[in-house]
Write an enzyme that holds these catalytic residues in place. Structure first.
Site, mmCIF file in Angstrom:
data_model
loop_
_atom_site.group_PDB
_atom_site.id
_atom_site.type_symbol
_atom_site.label_atom_id
_atom_site.label_comp_id
_atom_site.label_asym_id
_atom_site.label_seq_id
_atom_site.Cartn_x
_atom_site.Cartn_y
_atom_site.Cartn_z
ATOM 1 N N ARG A 77 0.850 -1.200 0.000
ATOM 2 C CA ARG A 77 0.000 0.000 0.000
ATOM 3 C C ARG A 77 0.886 1.251 0.000
ATOM 4 N NH1 ARG A 77 -3.960 0.373 4.946
ATOM 5 N NH2 ARG A 77 -5.048 -1.318 3.874
ATOM 6 N N ARG A 146 -1.510 7.179 9.441
ATOM 7 C CA ARG A 146 -1.724 6.639 8.096
ATOM 8 C C ARG A 146 -1.740 7.772 7.073
ATOM 9 N NH1 ARG A 146 -3.824 1.503 8.101
ATOM 10 N NH2 ARG A 146 -3.126 0.358 9.917
ATOM 11 N N LYS A 230 -3.697 2.218 14.755
ATOM 12 C CA LYS A 230 -3.640 3.130 13.601
ATOM 13 C C LYS A 230 -4.203 4.497 13.974
ATOM 14 C CE LYS A 230 -6.181 0.169 11.219
ATOM 15 N NZ LYS A 230 -7.075 -0.503 10.265
ATOM 16 N N LYS A 232 -5.606 8.165 12.015
ATOM 17 C CA LYS A 232 -5.970 8.663 10.676
ATOM 18 C C LYS A 232 -6.311 10.147 10.704
ATOM 19 C CE LYS A 232 -7.380 4.162 8.990
ATOM 20 N NZ LYS A 232 -8.430 3.319 8.397
ATOM 21 N N CYS A 453 -15.129 -2.513 -0.470
ATOM 22 C CA CYS A 453 -13.756 -2.870 -0.098
ATOM 23 C C CYS A 453 -13.333 -4.102 -0.894
ATOM 24 C CB CYS A 453 -13.700 -3.147 1.392
ATOM 25 S SG CYS A 453 -14.495 -4.712 1.811
ATOM 26 N N CYS A 459 -8.413 -10.324 1.155
ATOM 27 C CA CYS A 459 -8.448 -9.860 2.542
ATOM 28 C C CYS A 459 -8.659 -11.017 3.508
ATOM 29 C CB CYS A 459 -9.559 -8.825 2.723
ATOM 30 S SG CYS A 459 -9.628 -8.287 4.438
ATOM 31 N N CYS A 498 -16.712 -7.308 5.870
ATOM 32 C CA CYS A 498 -16.692 -7.560 7.314
ATOM 33 C C CYS A 498 -16.951 -6.232 8.025
ATOM 34 C CB CYS A 498 -15.352 -8.184 7.732
ATOM 35 S SG CYS A 498 -14.047 -6.983 8.075
ATOM 36 N N CYS A 502 -13.899 -0.691 5.952
ATOM 37 C CA CYS A 502 -12.901 -0.071 5.067
ATOM 38 C C CYS A 502 -13.498 0.802 3.961
ATOM 39 C CB CYS A 502 -12.015 -1.153 4.463
ATOM 40 S SG CYS A 502 -11.093 -2.063 5.716
HETATM 41 FE FE1 SRM Z 1 -9.060 -1.127 6.114
HETATM 42 C C1 SRM Z 1 -7.852 -3.757 7.840
HETATM 43 C C2 SRM Z 1 -8.274 -2.553 3.221
HETATM 44 C C3 SRM Z 1 -9.528 1.835 4.565
HETATM 45 C C4 SRM Z 1 -10.755 0.010 8.855
HETATM 46 N N1 SRM Z 1 -8.144 -2.846 5.640
HETATM 47 C C5 SRM Z 1 -7.694 -3.800 6.491
HETATM 48 C C6 SRM Z 1 -6.922 -4.878 5.743
HETATM 49 C C7 SRM Z 1 -5.489 -4.513 5.744
HETATM 50 C C8 SRM Z 1 -7.150 -6.319 6.226
HETATM 51 C C9 SRM Z 1 -6.248 -6.886 7.262
HETATM 52 O O1 SRM Z 1 -6.022 -6.258 8.309
HETATM 53 O O2 SRM Z 1 -5.806 -8.017 7.051
HETATM 54 C C10 SRM Z 1 -7.572 -4.736 4.335
HETATM 55 C C11 SRM Z 1 -6.740 -5.197 3.150
HETATM 56 C C12 SRM Z 1 -7.637 -5.816 2.119
HETATM 57 C C13 SRM Z 1 -6.975 -6.149 0.847
HETATM 58 O O3 SRM Z 1 -7.049 -7.318 0.432
HETATM 59 O O4 SRM Z 1 -6.398 -5.281 0.228
HETATM 60 C C14 SRM Z 1 -8.007 -3.292 4.366
HETATM 61 N N2 SRM Z 1 -8.804 -0.453 4.266
HETATM 62 C C15 SRM Z 1 -8.575 -1.227 3.182
HETATM 63 C C16 SRM Z 1 -8.711 -0.433 1.892
HETATM 64 C C17 SRM Z 1 -7.763 -0.884 0.798
HETATM 65 C C18 SRM Z 1 -10.163 -0.546 1.429
HETATM 66 C C19 SRM Z 1 -10.493 0.052 0.089
HETATM 67 O O5 SRM Z 1 -11.505 -0.403 -0.449
HETATM 68 O O6 SRM Z 1 -9.834 0.942 -0.397
HETATM 69 C C20 SRM Z 1 -8.465 0.975 2.433
HETATM 70 C C21 SRM Z 1 -7.022 1.383 2.428
HETATM 71 C C22 SRM Z 1 -6.861 2.813 2.820
HETATM 72 C C23 SRM Z 1 -5.478 3.362 2.701
HETATM 73 O O7 SRM Z 1 -5.030 3.668 1.584
HETATM 74 O O8 SRM Z 1 -4.848 3.554 3.748
HETATM 75 C C24 SRM Z 1 -8.956 0.815 3.865
HETATM 76 N N3 SRM Z 1 -9.915 0.653 6.642
HETATM 77 C C25 SRM Z 1 -10.113 1.703 5.816
HETATM 78 C C26 SRM Z 1 -11.048 2.611 6.393
HETATM 79 C C27 SRM Z 1 -11.564 3.901 5.737
HETATM 80 C C28 SRM Z 1 -10.696 5.081 6.007
HETATM 81 O O9 SRM Z 1 -9.592 4.952 6.525
HETATM 82 O O10 SRM Z 1 -11.117 6.174 5.676
HETATM 83 C C29 SRM Z 1 -11.424 2.080 7.615
HETATM 84 C C30 SRM Z 1 -12.491 2.648 8.572
HETATM 85 C C31 SRM Z 1 -12.055 3.877 9.269
HETATM 86 C C32 SRM Z 1 -11.355 3.529 10.540
HETATM 87 O O11 SRM Z 1 -10.188 3.208 10.492
HETATM 88 O O12 SRM Z 1 -12.004 3.561 11.589
HETATM 89 C C33 SRM Z 1 -10.685 0.852 7.763
HETATM 90 N N4 SRM Z 1 -9.221 -1.737 8.040
HETATM 91 C C34 SRM Z 1 -10.010 -1.155 8.986
HETATM 92 C C35 SRM Z 1 -9.958 -1.953 10.185
HETATM 93 C C36 SRM Z 1 -10.705 -1.661 11.512
HETATM 94 C C37 SRM Z 1 -9.974 -0.673 12.346
HETATM 95 C C38 SRM Z 1 -10.586 -0.516 13.703
HETATM 96 O O13 SRM Z 1 -10.439 0.537 14.287
HETATM 97 O O14 SRM Z 1 -11.208 -1.444 14.210
HETATM 98 C C39 SRM Z 1 -9.116 -3.051 9.896
HETATM 99 C C40 SRM Z 1 -8.730 -4.198 10.848
HETATM 100 C C41 SRM Z 1 -7.783 -3.796 11.885
HETATM 101 O O15 SRM Z 1 -7.149 -2.751 11.856
HETATM 102 O O16 SRM Z 1 -7.659 -4.592 12.824
HETATM 103 C C42 SRM Z 1 -8.688 -2.885 8.531
HETATM 104 FE FE1 SF4 Z 2 -11.242 -6.718 4.562
HETATM 105 FE FE2 SF4 Z 2 -13.204 -6.151 6.188
HETATM 106 FE FE3 SF4 Z 2 -11.657 -4.193 5.277
HETATM 107 FE FE4 SF4 Z 2 -13.315 -5.384 3.642
HETATM 108 S S1 SF4 Z 2 -13.884 -4.191 5.450
HETATM 109 S S2 SF4 Z 2 -11.163 -4.960 3.232
HETATM 110 S S3 SF4 Z 2 -13.354 -7.443 4.359
HETATM 111 S S4 SF4 Z 2 -11.008 -5.810 6.597
#
Ligand code: SRM
Ligand code: SF4
Length: 650
Positions: A77, A146, A230, A232, A453, A459, A498, A502
């Site tokens: 990323r 981030r 993390k 943000k 997502c 994922c 899930c 994201c």
């Molecule tokens: Fe996310 C984890 C993809 C934005 C909340 N996110 C993941 C992981 C890395 C899965 C993992 O931990 O094994 C995913 C990778 C999937 C894959 O196969 O590529 C993933 N997140 C993404 C992306 C690629 C989704 C997308 O459709 O673009 C986004 C990458 C953003 C970037 O360039 O940095 C992405 N993730 C977000 C957002 C939205 C945002 O940031 O505006 C959120 C919700 C906002 C927030 O953080 O509260 C988000 N991702 C999570 C979480 C839950 C965090 C939490 O506080 O509980 C996880 C899991 C974790 O961190 O444990 C996670």
């Molecule tokens: Fe993976 Fe859940 Fe984030 Fe979708 S929302 S990319 S299933 S961690």
């Protein structure tokens, strides 16, 4: 290695990841050792540290076979403050996706790019290539700040937009990790050739505002343990919610004087979306207004907020470690008071702001200095070539020929800017040849405003499909809307595999959140501009039941909406009890079909008489499908069928 003192955990055991960070020698080990080993994957401990370097160990879940090793591969990323991707970096990423990845790039919801499918043996070459081409993956994942978001619109005549870009970059620099680990591991110690940091930022990083700095460590701001989780940040301008400001840990809103000179920033903090099903103690939360700081104090204020979360965020339970929980547990006043201790003075009251609106900036626009910009929609962020749809080729050719910078948008799209008007026809010709739409009004609006997502197959946390399922589901929603008489209606639909959130589904008007295989929790009631949190309406909706579930709700909406009211606003106004009451007494509507008759003499010669008959849904759907497949009108089909029927009677 000088370690900083562990942050307080009030006697409770720190989580395992805290120990891994402590023993990593500022993010070096075990990655540095294991990258040299001839293996397909890293150990679980190394995987946690690898995240800080911008990579996730994954496996292709479609290829899992019992008893066999997983099909290990890596996601990379990039971190692009304000979504900036210089042309040189874009071309490098495009090539890397073909050389080492799965031939696609994916624009993310935080204005970065992801690449999937990289093998461990190619990881070092891929990261080194990104860094040598003006990019970085450092800190794109992990317990650290981030990617810093900013509205992607390149309005050169609106100073506030330019300030948002400038401060997004500066805050990204301010909060960037200082460890040498990244360059040692991926570039054999060669230092990055990156743009010069602003001297102001350099000074701000070193200055010790009442305990924001941890002295004598390689990481003056983060210390040995980095952040609890993390973190943000986004920077936006009044009225522009393209960055989904309420979902961020920290948002700064640029405030200028009447002449467009920067005065200071409003601060929001404590947003976050990640949650876990059936764990009430985890929840999505909107950011609160915290106050205002003058421009000369902004870096100290940001450091004070980071230090507060660094020192008081929960390091014992990773599900309770984000800033949103600290603010929720303390309340805004206590949080502000603690931040003020680090800041060294009071934070001024929040200044009034206009309403925030969502903008996607798609299509051709003037950028305010004679040049143009072009926003291109990318379905779910996936840049690929598929049949005659050649998006990846089109983007590469445009960058190659015109050397244009890109701004990734927070909604998985991208903007080319600095386009001289004389180049517009040639760029348009490339898009047309590659079947890439540039006029946003021709995009199905449900698709235009939707996000999903990646979920399966990459994922590891996905419970069910998202990116691969959403196109079909949007098509079905469109058919249903047409059927219930809401032909031109559209709203914001977001889907995740899930509950981590994201694609920010909890801010959507209709959110699907994976809750079991082929099933989704459904969230309703977010606003079209993402200023209100949606609420969960049902826990598990099977994919097969989407129509029967949504139909009564859509009919209620059609019958009872106020003029111009959006679907999300409607659901919020009438409330879930109101919706449930309507659904309980709902009888599926019959669908009127208009059948033309021969002209009776009595009726004016100039028009045909029409009579309406009603068909039940199942029959209507059959007639429609048959008429479509035969390329005939339903009227003709029904006429023939009735004639045949009457003939059979005679
Ligand atoms: Fe996310 C984890 C993809 C934005 C909340 N996110 C993941 C992981 C890395 C899965 C993992 O931990 O094994 C995913 C990778 C999937 C894959 O196969 O590529 C993933 N997140 C993404 C992306 C690629 C989704 C997308 O459709 O673009 C986004 C990458 C953003 C970037 O360039 O940095 C992405 N993730 C977000 C957002 C939205 C945002 O940031 O505006 C959120 C919700 C906002 C927030 O953080 O509260 C988000 N991702 C999570 C979480 C839950 C965090 C939490 O506080 O509980 C996880 C899991 C974790 O961190 O444990 C996670
Ligand atoms: Fe993976 Fe859940 Fe984030 Fe979708 S929302 S990319 S299933 S961690």
């Amino acid at each position: 290695m000088v370690k900083s003192a562990p942050p307080p955990t009030t006697g409770r055991k720190p989580s395992k990841v805290e120990g891994l960070k402590e023993n990593s020698n500022f993010l070096r080990e075990p990655v540095a050792t294991q990258i040299l080993e001839d293996t397909t994957h890293f150990t679980e401990d190394a995987v946690q540290i690898l995240k800080f370097h911008g990579s996730y160990q994954q496996d292709n879940r479609d290829n899992r076979t019992k008893g066999q090793e997983k099909d290990y591969q890596f996601m990379l990323r990039t971190k692009n403050p304000g979504g900036l991707v210089p042309p040189q970096l874009y071309l490098a990423l495009d090539k890397l996706a073909d050389e080492y990845g799965n031939h696609t790039l994916r624009a993310t919801t935080r204005q970065g790019f992801q690449m999937h499918g990289i093998l461990k043996k190619n990881l070092k070459a891929a990261i080194a290539t990104i860094v040598r081409n003006l990019g970085s993956t450092l800190g794109a994942c992990g317990d650290i700040n981030r990617n810093v978001m900013a509205p992607p619109a390149p309005f050169k005549n609106r100073a506030e937009y330019q300030y948002a870009w400038e401060y997004a970059q500066n805050i990204a620099d301010l909060l960037s990790p200082q460890t040498g680990a990244y360059y040692e591991i991926w570039l054999d110690g060669e230092k990055a050739i990156s743009a010069e940091e602003s001297p102001e930022v350099k000074a701000a990083r070193q200055s010790n505002g009442n305990g924001t700095i941890i002295h004598d460590t390689e990481e003056p701001l983060y210390g040995t343990y980095y952040m609890p989780r993390k973190f943000k940040v986004s920077v936006t301008v009044p009225g522009d919610n393209s960055i989904d400001l309420y979902s961020q840990d920290l948002t700064l809103v640029v405030l200028t004087d009447k002449k467009g000179q920067l005065e200071g920033f409003n601060i929001f903090a404590g947003g976050g979306l990640g949650r876990t099903h059936n764990k009430e103690e985890t929840f999505a939360r909107l950011a609160d207004p915290i106050g205002y700081v003058a421009k000369e104090d902004v870096y100290s204020a940001v450091k004070a907020i980071v230090a507060t979360q660094r020192d008081y965020g929960d390091r014992t339970d990773r599900r309770h470690a984000r800033l949103k929980y600290l603010i929720n547990d303390w309340g805004v006043d206590k949080f502000r008071a603690k931040v003020e201790e680090y800041f060294g003075k009071p934070i001024a009251p929040f200044k009034q702001l206009p309403e925030f609106k969502y903008h996607d900036f798609l299509g051709w626009h003037e950028q305010g200095d004679g040049n143009l910009f072009l926003g291109i929609s990318i379905d779910n962020g996936r840049v690929k070539d598929e049949g005659s749809f050649q998006l990846k080729t089109a983007l590469r050719e445009i960058v190659e020929q015109f050397n244009l910078p890109i701004r990734l948008t927070p909604n998985q799209n991208l903007i080319f800017y600095e386009i001289t008007p004389e180049n517009k026809p040639a760029i348009q010709a490339i898009l047309d040849r590659c079947n890439v739409v540039s006029d946003p009004t021709t995009i199905e609006p449900l698709v235009r405003y939707a996000m999903a997502c990646p979920a399966l197959p990459t994922c590891g946390l996905a419970i069910t499909e998202s990116e691969r399922a959403i196109p079909g589901i949007l098509e079905r929603i469109r058919t249903l809307l047409d059927k219930v008489g809401l032909q031109n209606e559209h709203f914001v639909v977001r889907m995740t595999g899930c509950p981590n959130g994201c694609a920010r589904p909890y801010m959507a008007e209709l959110g699907f959140v994976g809750s079991a295989p082929e099933s989704y929790q459904v969230w309703l009631g977010g606003s079209p501009n993402q200023t209100r949190l949606a609420q969960p309406y049902v826990e598990k909706l099977h994919d097969n039941d989407i129509e029967s579930f949504l139909e009564p709700i859509f009919v209620y909406f059609r019958k009872s909406r106020k003029s111009g009211e959006s679907f999300g606003d409607f659901c919020d106004r009438v409330g879930f009890d109101g919706i449930r009451e309507f659904v309980a007494q709902y009888q599926p509507e019959t669908t009127p079909v208009t059948i033309e008759s021969e002209q009776p003499e009595a009726v004016s010669k100039s028009r045909k008489a029409r009579y309406r008959v009603s068909l039940h849904d199942d029959l209507y759907n059959k007639v429609k499908a048959t008429a479509t497949s035969q390329g005939r009108s339903m009227t003709d089909l029904v006429k023939d069928a009735l004639e045949a029927y009457f003939q059979s009677l005679s």
